[in-house]
Design an enzyme around this catalytic site. Structure first.
Site, short mmCIF file in Angstrom:
data_model
loop_
_atom_site.label_atom_id
_atom_site.label_comp_id
_atom_site.label_asym_id
_atom_site.label_seq_id
_atom_site.Cartn_x
_atom_site.Cartn_y
_atom_site.Cartn_z
N GLU A 154 -48.69 -7.07 16.08
CA GLU A 154 -48.19 -7.97 17.12
C GLU A 154 -48.16 -7.36 18.52
O GLU A 154 -47.08 -7.23 19.13
CB GLU A 154 -46.79 -8.47 16.76
CG GLU A 154 -46.72 -9.25 15.47
CD GLU A 154 -45.35 -9.89 15.24
OE1 GLU A 154 -44.40 -9.59 15.98
OE2 GLU A 154 -45.23 -10.69 14.30
N GLU A 336 -47.48 -11.76 7.70
CA GLU A 336 -46.02 -11.98 7.71
C GLU A 336 -45.74 -13.46 7.76
O GLU A 336 -46.36 -14.20 8.55
CB GLU A 336 -45.35 -11.37 8.96
CG GLU A 336 -45.18 -9.89 8.94
CD GLU A 336 -44.47 -9.35 10.18
OE1 GLU A 336 -43.65 -10.08 10.78
OE2 GLU A 336 -44.76 -8.20 10.55
C1 FCB Z 1 -42.04 -10.02 13.51
C2 FCB Z 1 -42.08 -8.52 13.33
C3 FCB Z 1 -41.32 -8.02 12.13
C4 FCB Z 1 -40.03 -8.78 11.92
C5 FCB Z 1 -40.26 -10.27 11.95
C6 FCB Z 1 -39.02 -11.09 11.72
O1 FCB Z 1 -42.27 -10.35 14.84
O2 FCB Z 1 -43.42 -8.07 13.21
O3 FCB Z 1 -41.12 -6.64 12.28
O4 FCB Z 1 -39.09 -8.36 12.83
O5 FCB Z 1 -40.82 -10.63 13.18
#
Ligand code: FCB
Length: 418
Positions: A154, A336
Site C-alpha cells: 500500500e 487483504e
Molecule cells: C491496511 C493495512 C493493514 C491493516 C489493514 C486494516 O491498510 O495494510 O496493515 O492495518 O489496513
C-alpha cells in the site's frame, strides 16, 4: 492452485522490538497513537510464531502473507545482513512449508528503518536503492522457498497517511509535496523486482490499497472530481507498474510526477506476475469545497458499518476486480480484505467475509487468491489495539489466542473451494 490465506504484518504482531539485533523503525517512537498504545509486545509473535503456524494449519489455509521487518535484517537500513534476523524468517518459512502452507512474503509493510528516515526516508531517492539492497539480502536466503513475493504494501496509504496527512509514521504533513515519497517507493519496487529476479524468485507482486471511486452525482463537476481521486488513490500506483506511465496529473496542477527522472518508468514497469489488491470499501467523491484539492470525500451512505466506521459493500470488490482486469489484464490476488468487530461470536465478520469472497469469485477477472486481514487481532497502527480484525482473538495482556466463530467458518469455506 487458488491461494486461500490469512495476512499479517511484522510491526503489527511481532513485538520484541529490541531483540536479536533489531534496529529502530519509524513506528517505534511515533507519538499519535490512540491511548498511547505501543507495539512493544503486540501479539508477541516473534516468540509465539510456532503457535501462529499451528493456527494457520488448523485453519486449513494454503498460504500465509506476513512481512519481514527491515530492521531485523539491517538494523540501520544499510550494510550486511544480521544473521539472527534472517534465521528467524527462515525458521518461519520452513515451518510453513512443512505444514503445506505457501509463504507469501511482503518486504515493506511501512516499518522503515529510522536511520534511513534520518536521511530523508522515502523523500530521498537513495532509499529506493537501499530497499533493493535489503531485498537482495532477504532473497539470497529465501528465494528458493518463498512462493509469492510482495515488494510494497500500500504505497498510497504510506504516502498519504505517513507523509501527506501525518496520521501514520513518519508523521509528515506535506500534502501534495508528499508525492516524491510515492515515486521513490515505486522506483524501489522496480529495483527490488530486479533483485528478486537475480536471486531466482518466481512470483512477484506489488500490493496496492485500491478503491472503486463513485461520483457523488452525474454532474460534470462530480465526475471530474471522482476522476482526480481515482488518479490519486489508484492509478498513480498501478499505471506506472503495469502500463509504464503515470496518469495525467494536471488536476493537481502538476505537469509530471514529482521526482520522476529519465529511465525511472522502465524500471518501475519491469514485468511482474500480478497485482495484490487490498480492498476494504468504495469511496464516494464530490466536487471540491476548497482550493487545496480537486475533490471532496462525500461519504458512502446507506450501508452497514464496521466497528471502524468503514462501510460494508461487498459488491465493490467485484466492481474493483472487474475494472482492474479490464484496464491491466494481469492476475489478481486479494492480499487483504476484512473488518473490525468485537467479540468471539463474530457473525458480522462471517457475513462480511462470505459476501466479499462471493464477490471476488463473481468478478470477470483472473483472481488467483484471497487473504483475510487478519489471522490475529493486532496492533492497528494509529488505532492501537482498538480495532480487532482477527479470525483469532488475542488477549493482549497474556498473549493467549482464541479462535473466533469466523475462524471455524473460514475453514469450512476453504474446504468448499473456489
Ligand atoms: C491496511 C493495512 C493493514 C491493516 C489493514 C486494516 O491498510 O495494510 O496493515 O492495518 O489496513
Amino acid at each position: 492452485m487458488f491461494l486461500w490465506g490469512a495476512a499479517t504484518a511484522a510491526y503489527q504482531i511481532e513485538g520484541a522490538l529490541s531483540e536479536d539485533g533489531r534496529g529502530p523503525s519509524i513506528w517505534d517512537d511515533f507519538g499519535p497513537i490512540r491511548d498511547g498504545h505501543t507495539a512493544a509486545v503486540a501479539c508477541d509473535s516473534y516468540h509465539r510464531w510456532t503457535d501462529d503456524v499451528a493456527l494457520l494449519a488448523g485453519l486449513g489455509v494454503n498460504a500465509y502473507r506476513f512481512s519481514v521487518a527491515w530492521t531485523r535484517i539491517q538494523p540501520d537500513g544499510a550494510g550486511p545482513a544480521n544473521p539472527k534476523g534472517l534465521d528467524h524468517y527462515e525458521r518461519l518459512v520452513d515451518a510453513l512449508l512443512a505444514a503445506g502452507i505457501t509463504p507469501a512474503l511482503t518486504l515493506f509493510h511501512w516499518d522503515l528503518p529510522q536511520a534511513l528516515q534520518n536521511d530523508g526516508g522515502w523523500l530521498n531517492r537513495e532509499t529506493a536503492h537501499r530497499f533493493a539492497d535489503y531485498t537482495a539480502l532477504v532473497a539470497d536466503r529465501l528465494a528458493d522457498r518463498v512462493g509469492l513475493w510482495i515488494t510494497l504494501n500500500e504505497p498510497f496509504v504510506h504516502t498519504v497517511f505517513g507523509h501527506a496527512l501525518g496520521t501514520h509514521a513518519p508523521g509528515q504533513t506535506l500534502f501534495l509535496d508528499a508525492l516524491p515519497a510515492a515515486h521513490h517507493q515505486l522506483l524501489g519496487h522496480g529495483l527490488a523486482v530486479d533483485a528478486l529476479r537475480a536471486a531466482g524468485a518466481s512470483s512477484v507482486l506489488i500490493t496496492n490499497n485500491l478503491t472503486p471511486v463513485w461520483p457523488a452525482s452525474s454532474s460534470a463537476e462530480d465526475l471530474a472530481a471522482a476522476d482526480a481521486y481515482d488518479i490519486l488513490h489508484n492509478r498513480i500506483f498501478n499505471d506506472p507498474v503495469f502500463i509504464g506511465s503515470y496518469p495525467d496529473l494536471s488536476a493537481f496542477g502538476l505537469d509530471r510526477m514529482p521526482g520522476l527522472r529519465d529511465g525511472d518508468l522502465a524500471i518501475i514497469n519491469r514485468p511482474i506476475d500480478g497485482l495484490g489488491v487490498n480492498y476494504y470499501n468504495p469511496t464516494r467523491i464530490g466536487a471540491p469545497e476548497s482550493p487545496e484539492l480537486p475533490f471532496t470525500d462525500a461519504g458512502v451512505e446507506g450501508y452497514p458499518m464496521t466497528a471502524f466506521g468503514w462501510p460494508v459493500v461487498p459488491d465493490g470488490l467485484r466492481e474493483l476486480l472487474t475494472g482492474l482486469h479490464e484496464r491491466y489484464g494481469v492476475p489478481l490476488y486479494v492480499t487483504e480484505n476484512g473488518c473490525s468487530y468485537e467479540g468471539l461470536d463474530d457473525e458480522r465478520r462471517i457475513a462480511y467475509l462470505d459476501g466479499h469472497i462471493d464477490a471476488a469469485l463473481a468478478a470477470k477477472a483472473d483472481v488467483r487468491g484471497y487473504f483475510v486481514w487478519s489471522l490475529l487481532d493486532n496492533f492497528e497502527w494509529a488505532e492501537g489495539y482498538h480495532q480487532r480484525f482477527g479470525l483469532v482473538h488475542v488477549d493482549f495482556e497474556t498473549g493467549v489466542r482464541t479462535p473466533k466463530a469466523s475462524y471455524r467458518w473460514f475453514r469450512e469455506r476453504i474446504a468448499r473451494g473456489a
